[in-house]
Scaffold this motif. Structure first.
Motif: not given
Length: 229
Positions: A1-17, A207-217
């Motif tokens: 997920m990038t900042e670009q495709n994250a931009a439309p997801l706001t607190v007003h959208s129930p789909n963000a989380l 970049d959290f998807a990359t972090a998960i691939m590299l072991g993020a907890t």
């Protein structure tokens, strides 16, 4: 997920989380990890309680704040209403705020110097409260950022344990914005492994998807959940 495709997801959208949760699940599946091995920290810094409440209502229970004073102003009422919430301090900590930090937070991600260790050790003993502690590693050795240099991390972790009696849960890093994050995540994971640390706080909205691939907890996601500030 990038900042670009994250931009439309706001607190007003129930789909963000839900969108963030789906991306975490996808990354865990790709990395052949259990989804339960990754804690999502919803970063609510600068957002008021009325923006946070819908995210709580959607099921999120772990939140991150950058500043002790800001958190102190808005979270006691929320945690009183929702006692199962866990609050993480993900920003720099001043030693004179250690008392409030230990009282308020369930985890502190920014242990990075002896004065903080000393203050935390004192308050942990005084309050008999044991927040999860992460040592922050400045993987890019950026002068404007907090954190221990990678070459000094082993000695600092040992000092946390042996001199101050602190239980260190894991490491935290914030890669330089102008460099690919993967190498910084991998370095943090390597330092953690050789020090017997299980937890890695790394990865944000871009970049959290990359972090998960590299072991993020623990991944710290703000804009993809709350929108841009």
């Amino acid at each position: 997920m990038t900042e670009q495709n994250a931009a439309p997801l706001t607190v007003h959208s129930p789909n963000a989380l839900a969108a963030v949760e789906a991306e975490i699940a996808r990354a865990c599946k790709e990395a052949r990890r259990d989804r339960a091995s990754v804690t999502l920290i919803a970063v609510s810094k600068t957002f008021a309680a009325d923006a946070i409440t819908p995210v709580i209502a959607a099921g999120q229970r772990v939140f991150g704040e950058n500043r002790v004073q800001e958190a102190k102003g808005k979270w006691p009422a929320l945690t009183s209403a929702y006692p199962d919430i866990a609050l993480h301090l993900i920003g720099p900590l001043q030693s004179n705020k250690a008392k409030e930090a230990v009282a308020l937070f369930d985890a502190i991600h920014s242990v990075d110097r002896p004065s903080i260790c000393q203050a935390l050790a004192k308050e942990i003993e005084s309050q008999n409260k044991h927040p999860q502690l992460f040592v922050q590693v400045n993987t890019g050795e950026e002068p404007q950022k907090a954190g221990v240099a990678p070459g000094e991390a082993d000695a600092f972790i040992a000092k946390c344990r042996d001199t101050y009696g602190l239980t260190i849960s894991g490491l935290m890093c914030i890669p330089p914005v102008d460099e690919p994050p993967a190498a910084h995540f991998a370095l943090t994971a390597k330092i953690a492994a050789r020090n017997g640390l299980q937890n890695l706080s790394m990865g944000m909205s871009a970049d959290f998807a990359t972090a998960i691939m590299l072991g993020a907890t623990h991944v710290r996601v703000g804009s993809a959940i709350f929108g841009h500030r």
